[in-house]
Design an enzyme around this catalytic site. Structure first.
Site, short mmCIF file in Angstrom:
data_model
loop_
_atom_site.label_atom_id
_atom_site.label_comp_id
_atom_site.label_asym_id
_atom_site.label_seq_id
_atom_site.Cartn_x
_atom_site.Cartn_y
_atom_site.Cartn_z
CB CYS A 8 1.26 -3.94 -0.66
SG CYS A 8 -0.28 -3.32 -1.29
CB CYS A 80 5.86 -2.86 -0.90
SG CYS A 80 4.76 -2.38 0.43
CB CYS A 87 4.40 -6.98 8.59
SG CYS A 87 3.29 -8.40 8.52
#
Length: 138
Positions: A8, A80, A87
């Site tokens: 997250c 999220c 990422c």
């Protein structure tokens, strides 16, 4: 044993809760880590609401995703939208899942209202983690 990373934004609430539940439901079948695109420290309210449900995350630490660059994960779960969009690349045959949970750290108002938000997110994450362990991580 499957290696799972929960990611997250700040590794303070949602990913910490998900790590706690995935460890609980996955028992000896999962090796679970959590990290953030940033690190904000584990939120005391997350610790409190998880403790209310019998899961102790008080010894968890807030980790940056770069700390796990050398681990070959089987699964990366973003919890999220910000984490999904930012990422990093993980080499190998990594499976990805995404579910955007509400951020309880953004709740405002009375302490009870804020805790209610944390409990609601906790319960959503609990259901999601239980479903993953039962039907996805086999």
């Amino acid at each position: 044993m499957l290696k799972v990373l929960v990611l997250c934004t700040g590794n303070s609430c949602r990913s910490q809760m998900a790590e706690g539940y995935l460890r609980y439901f996955g028992k000896d079948n999962l090796e679970v880590y959590s990290a953030g695109i940033e690190t904000h420290g584990v939120n005391p309210r997350a610790i409190q609401v998880m403790r209310e449900d019998g899961i102790d995350i008080s010894k968890h630490t807030s980790n940056h995703v770069d700390e796990y660059a050398d681990i070959k994960f089987d699964w990366v779960i973003t919890v999220c939208d910000n984490a999904k969009e930012n990422c990093p690349y993980f080499p190998g045959n990594v499976k990805r899942l995404h579910h955007n949970f509400p951020d309880p750290a953004k709740a405002t108002g009375s302490e009870e209202k804020i805790l209610k938000s944390f409990r609601q997110t906790r319960d959503l994450i609990k259901d999601y983690a239980q479903e993953l362990v039962a039907n996805t991580f086999k």
